[in-house]
Motif scaffolding. Sequence first.
Motif, PDB file in Angstrom:
ATOM      1  N   LEU A   1       0.826  -1.206   0.000  1.00 35.58           N
ATOM      2  CA  LEU A   1       0.000   0.000   0.000  1.00 35.58           C
ATOM      3  C   LEU A   1       0.863   1.259   0.000  1.00 35.58           C
ATOM      4  CD1 LEU A   1      -2.935   0.846   0.101  1.00 35.58           C
ATOM      5  CD2 LEU A   1      -2.771   0.903   2.587  1.00 35.58           C
ATOM      6  N   PHE A   2       1.953   1.207   0.768  1.00 35.49           N
ATOM      7  CA  PHE A   2       2.843   2.377   0.795  1.00 35.49           C
ATOM      8  C   PHE A   2       4.278   1.913   0.998  1.00 35.49           C
ATOM      9  CE2 PHE A   2       0.812   1.751   4.908  1.00 35.49           C
ATOM     10  CZ  PHE A   2       1.895   1.477   5.684  1.00 35.49           C
ATOM     11  N   THR A   3       5.198   2.773   0.634  1.00 33.15           N
ATOM     12  CA  THR A   3       6.604   2.464   0.825  1.00 33.15           C
ATOM     13  C   THR A   3       7.188   3.487   1.792  1.00 33.15           C
ATOM     14  OG1 THR A   3       6.484   2.240  -1.546  1.00 33.15           O
ATOM     15  CG2 THR A   3       8.572   1.676  -0.504  1.00 33.15           C
ATOM     16  N   ILE A   4       8.053   2.984   2.664  1.00 35.09           N
ATOM     17  CA  ILE A   4       8.660   3.879   3.653  1.00 35.09           C
ATOM     18  C   ILE A   4      10.137   4.026   3.323  1.00 35.09           C
ATOM     19  CG2 ILE A   4       9.207   4.164   6.086  1.00 35.09           C
ATOM     20  CD1 ILE A   4       6.789   2.284   6.588  1.00 35.09           C
ATOM     21  N   SER A   5      10.610   5.235   3.311  1.00 33.67           N
ATOM     22  CA  SER A   5      12.038   5.413   3.079  1.00 33.67           C
ATOM     23  C   SER A   5      12.567   6.476   4.026  1.00 33.67           C
ATOM     24  CB  SER A   5      12.301   5.819   1.639  1.00 33.67           C
ATOM     25  OG  SER A   5      11.560   6.983   1.351  1.00 33.67           O
ATOM     26  N   LYS A   6      13.886   6.460   4.227  1.00 37.86           N
ATOM     27  CA  LYS A   6      14.480   7.429   5.143  1.00 37.86           C
ATOM     28  C   LYS A   6      14.524   8.794   4.499  1.00 37.86           C
ATOM     29  CE  LYS A   6      17.059   5.190   8.671  1.00 37.86           C
ATOM     30  NZ  LYS A   6      18.282   4.549   9.078  1.00 37.86           N
TER      31      LYS A   6
ATOM     32  N   PHE B   1       7.575  10.195  11.783  1.00 37.49           N
ATOM     33  CA  PHE B   1       7.165  11.019  10.646  1.00 37.49           C
ATOM     34  C   PHE B   1       8.225  12.061  10.302  1.00 37.49           C
ATOM     35  CE2 PHE B   1       3.038   9.370  11.981  1.00 37.49           C
ATOM     36  CZ  PHE B   1       2.661   8.841  10.765  1.00 37.49           C
ATOM     37  N   ILE B   2       9.089  12.380  11.293  1.00 40.10           N
ATOM     38  CA  ILE B   2      10.147  13.337  10.995  1.00 40.10           C
ATOM     39  C   ILE B   2      11.283  12.646  10.238  1.00 40.10           C
ATOM     40  CG2 ILE B   2      11.929  14.753  12.063  1.00 40.10           C
ATOM     41  CD1 ILE B   2       9.824  15.314  14.291  1.00 40.10           C
ATOM     42  N   ARG B   3      11.567  11.404  10.623  1.00 42.85           N
ATOM     43  CA  ARG B   3      12.741  10.748  10.060  1.00 42.85           C
ATOM     44  C   ARG B   3      12.443   9.963   8.778  1.00 42.85           C
ATOM     45  NH1 ARG B   3      15.128   6.896  13.133  1.00 42.85           N
ATOM     46  NH2 ARG B   3      13.467   6.823  14.671  1.00 42.85           N
ATOM     47  N   TYR B   4      11.173   9.586   8.582  1.00 42.49           N
ATOM     48  CA  TYR B   4      10.864   8.751   7.427  1.00 42.49           C
ATOM     49  C   TYR B   4       9.836   9.414   6.524  1.00 42.49           C
ATOM     50  CZ  TYR B   4      13.244   5.031   9.935  1.00 42.49           C
ATOM     51  OH  TYR B   4      14.172   4.286  10.592  1.00 42.49           O
TER      52      TYR B   4
ATOM     53  N   LYS C   1      20.186 -12.968  18.207  1.00 44.24           N
ATOM     54  CA  LYS C   1      21.225 -12.052  17.733  1.00 44.24           C
ATOM     55  C   LYS C   1      20.703 -10.639  17.443  1.00 44.24           C
ATOM     56  CE  LYS C   1      25.430 -13.535  15.580  1.00 44.24           C
ATOM     57  NZ  LYS C   1      25.776 -14.748  14.859  1.00 44.24           N
ATOM     58  N   SER C   2      19.476 -10.541  16.958  1.00 46.79           N
ATOM     59  CA  SER C   2      18.994  -9.209  16.578  1.00 46.79           C
ATOM     60  C   SER C   2      18.256  -8.525  17.720  1.00 46.79           C
ATOM     61  CB  SER C   2      18.072  -9.309  15.369  1.00 46.79           C
ATOM     62  OG  SER C   2      16.813  -9.783  15.767  1.00 46.79           O
ATOM     63  N   LEU C   3      18.408  -9.073  18.945  1.00 41.08           N
ATOM     64  CA  LEU C   3      17.660  -8.527  20.084  1.00 41.08           C
ATOM     65  C   LEU C   3      17.954  -7.039  20.293  1.00 41.08           C
ATOM     66  CD1 LEU C   3      15.747  -9.345  22.376  1.00 41.08           C
ATOM     67  CD2 LEU C   3      17.731  -9.714  23.794  1.00 41.08           C
ATOM     68  N   GLY C   4      16.894  -6.265  20.346  1.00 43.59           N
ATOM     69  CA  GLY C   4      17.048  -4.835  20.609  1.00 43.59           C
ATOM     70  C   GLY C   4      17.251  -3.997  19.365  1.00 43.59           C
ATOM     71  N   ILE C   5      17.426  -4.646  18.210  1.00 44.48           N
ATOM     72  CA  ILE C   5      17.655  -3.880  16.975  1.00 44.48           C
ATOM     73  C   ILE C   5      16.408  -3.971  16.107  1.00 44.48           C
ATOM     74  CG2 ILE C   5      19.136  -3.614  14.956  1.00 44.48           C
ATOM     75  CD1 ILE C   5      21.155  -5.423  16.597  1.00 44.48           C
ATOM     76  N   ASN C   6      15.886  -2.834  15.695  1.00 48.33           N
ATOM     77  CA  ASN C   6      14.705  -2.854  14.835  1.00 48.33           C
ATOM     78  C   ASN C   6      15.086  -3.287  13.432  1.00 48.33           C
ATOM     79  OD1 ASN C   6      12.864  -2.067  16.733  1.00 48.33           O
ATOM     80  ND2 ASN C   6      13.269   0.115  16.399  1.00 48.33           N
ATOM     81  N   TYR C   7      14.118  -3.899  12.756  1.00 54.71           N
ATOM     82  CA  TYR C   7      14.381  -4.345  11.391  1.00 54.71           C
ATOM     83  C   TYR C   7      13.741  -3.376  10.412  1.00 54.71           C
ATOM     84  CZ  TYR C   7      14.104  -6.998   7.103  1.00 54.71           C
ATOM     85  OH  TYR C   7      14.192  -7.386   5.802  1.00 54.71           O
ATOM     86  N   PHE C   8      14.575  -2.748   9.581  1.00 59.07           N
ATOM     87  CA  PHE C   8      14.063  -1.850   8.558  1.00 59.07           C
ATOM     88  C   PHE C   8      14.507  -2.381   7.207  1.00 59.07           C
ATOM     89  CE2 PHE C   8      14.348   2.390   6.305  1.00 59.07           C
ATOM     90  CZ  PHE C   8      12.982   2.495   6.139  1.00 59.07           C
ATOM     91  N   ARG C   9      13.505  -2.704   6.390  1.00 61.87           N
ATOM     92  CA  ARG C   9      13.792  -3.449   5.179  1.00 61.87           C
ATOM     93  C   ARG C   9      14.768  -2.722   4.242  1.00 61.87           C
ATOM     94  NH1 ARG C   9       8.897  -6.020   1.776  1.00 61.87           N
ATOM     95  NH2 ARG C   9       9.465  -8.174   2.192  1.00 61.87           N
ATOM     96  N   GLU C  10      14.577  -1.411   4.107  1.00 59.59           N
ATOM     97  CA  GLU C  10      15.405  -0.684   3.136  1.00 59.59           C
ATOM     98  C   GLU C  10      16.865  -0.605   3.576  1.00 59.59           C
ATOM     99  OE1 GLU C  10      12.629   0.947   0.932  1.00 59.59           O
ATOM    100  OE2 GLU C  10      11.949  -0.653   2.231  1.00 59.59           O
ATOM    101  N   GLU C  11      17.155  -1.086   4.777  1.00 56.00           N
ATOM    102  CA  GLU C  11      18.494  -0.876   5.306  1.00 56.00           C
ATOM    103  C   GLU C  11      19.407  -2.075   5.092  1.00 56.00           C
ATOM    104  OE1 GLU C  11      18.757   0.274   9.464  1.00 56.00           O
ATOM    105  OE2 GLU C  11      18.790   2.348   8.775  1.00 56.00           O
ATOM    106  N   ARG C  12      19.037  -2.967   4.185  1.00 58.90           N
ATOM    107  CA  ARG C  12      19.864  -4.149   3.987  1.00 58.90           C
ATOM    108  C   ARG C  12      21.202  -3.831   3.348  1.00 58.90           C
ATOM    109  NH1 ARG C  12      15.827  -8.666   1.908  1.00 58.90           N
ATOM    110  NH2 ARG C  12      14.697  -6.851   1.242  1.00 58.90           N
TER     111      ARG C  12
END
Lengths: 373, 325
Positions: free
Chosen positions: A12-17, A355-358, B314-325
Amino acid sequence: MKEKTEKLRTPLFTISKRTDFSFKRGLLIRAIMISASLLVALIISLIIIKKPVGQILSALFRGAFLMPDKLLLDTCLLLGFGIAVVPAFRMKYWNMGANGQVLVSALSSVVLMFYLGEWGSRSGLNNVLLILLMFASSIISSVIWAVIPAIFKAKFGTNETLFTLMMNYIAIALVSYINFVMTKGTKESVGIVNSLHHTGWFPTLFGNDYMFSIVIIVLMTLFVTFYMTKTKHGFEAIVCGDSIKTAKYVGMNTNKITIRTLILSGILTGIIGFLYASAINHTVTEATGGLGFTAVLLSWLSNFNPLVMALVCFFLAFLTNGTSKVSSQFRLGSNDLSNVIIGLIFFSILVSEFFIRYKIRFNKRIKRQEVSE
Amino acid sequence: MLVTFLAGAISMGVIYLYACLGETIIEKVGNLNLGIPGIMCLGALGGAIGINLYYAIFGEVTIGILIVFFGILFSMVFAGLGGLIYSFLTVSLQANQNVTGLALTTFGVGLMKFIGSNMNVSRFPQASLSFKNGINFGNPEGFLGTIYKGFCEIFLSHGILVYLSFALAVIIFIVVYKTRTGLYIRAIGESPQTADSQGIDVRGYKYICIIVGSGIAGLGGLYYVFDRSGGTTFVEAAIEAFGWMSVALVIFSMWKPFRGALGSILFGGLYILPQFLPISNTQLKIFAILPYVVTVIVLIFTSIFDRKDSQPPKSLGINYFREER
């Protein structure tokens, strides 16, 4: 699984930094979110209190500004707690132990005040000596409380979050035990110590009991800001927090930096504990260190900016003082409305950070049928 | 005396066990939830609201099983909502997990005390009887009879929530270690990138695990208020401290449900130990530090002897953000 891969699905939407940060935008988002949280808080209180909005709000404002010096003191105390946890947080050391550190330092001062009070009242010199002794013992005990978990963190990598939390509860138990000892097992609290001859009490400034504490905490804030931004020590702590690998690579002794930073944190909380015992409460109870958690949250969410922190502290102190009036006026039986509101505000700030960072971009919907064929 | 002590240790330990099991599931998908104390408070609050609702619907008629059902249902729903807030903030909105957890604790503890102190609590002791109902065992005589009775008192004299907690430990062990779902969960905790590349719905699993885990942790609060303390201490409850110790217990248990069950009994025993020692009231105050000191020692020892099989996900405490691979 197979069925899913055959269909082409667009999210539905894409999130980017975001790479562009606008100050105005950030302020606007935060303002909207915080107002939303306050609205939710107001609705919750309306449901529970069952009184018109006007009455609740007027009680809130009257309560907050009833004693301006108390409001200022609460702001400064919260700021003091917040500023005391900043150095450790800049290096991502999760020190939850500010409560415990303040408790033990206030406790050591109160114990000295209680047992040496009579000696101190004999002459002016003795009194000064007693105050100095209290100050020293406050600092030492607080530093010990802060450094024990730091040493284990540095040596063995022990989880500091839980360690410092447990140190808080140990401090609470110590306070209730020693209160019991001082009153020879008769009372839960020793009460205001030396209320007759004021021995060990800090002198007043401009005729106001709280002014000295306020001045000291403002100085503390200035010092920590200077330490973090202008000195090598502060810079090293920030590097350790941003990337421990970088710090090690450029040859920083991370263990030493951890312990050094926590000694500083201990000194700062020691000063606050001393102020509690000598200048503000003249006693110690389990509630003395109660601001620690809020301080942790507010210093993180203000991005360690002392000015923002001061503003947030004022706002939180306003809420705490105001809601306590609301609670007493409408006979709510508990003073925890402020905690509910503070929790909601923190949630809303966390949301606005996103919302500020992404950036969110909505995608065009592709019709299901076209795809599946 | 020993029998009473052991029975007490089990019944006290269950508070920790629920929270520990819940937090274990949450940490298995790589989220360190410091909001457990708040979630337990929300659970207690939800249970209280559910039970008041029961009395509002059914009046004074006591149907034990329905009371327990209302308590459990609302407790899990409220605690699950706390988990939903947490997972929305950390999984979808990438908020810092420690900060979110602490905010949730502030909120949950505050909300329970605020609403709880304005609530009708008069029926709670009565309701707690339904929770406390143990299995009725006979009254045999002789030496064997004494052993049998001791056994029954230690293991079978408890309320239904105690058995449920141990059953949950078994179920969670089976789900996490013996099923495909469990494999996915563990994979997400170890490396969300890898799991995602294998087509596992990382966010979906995280949401479900955090919400279910929070629901289970909330039962700890419900159990404390309505079974352990007999419905008498609602607002003054020391749930916050129990919550923190449960988070420590997860480390002690090395993220394993059975170890969590044993550890919770140990922690429970330590908590009630001072009452069984021949000491004065003043000394009792200082012995209150015992469970916390032991927790600290446990933390230190687990960090000194860090073995391969006792590591956190291993990933405990770290958020997963897909674009950050």
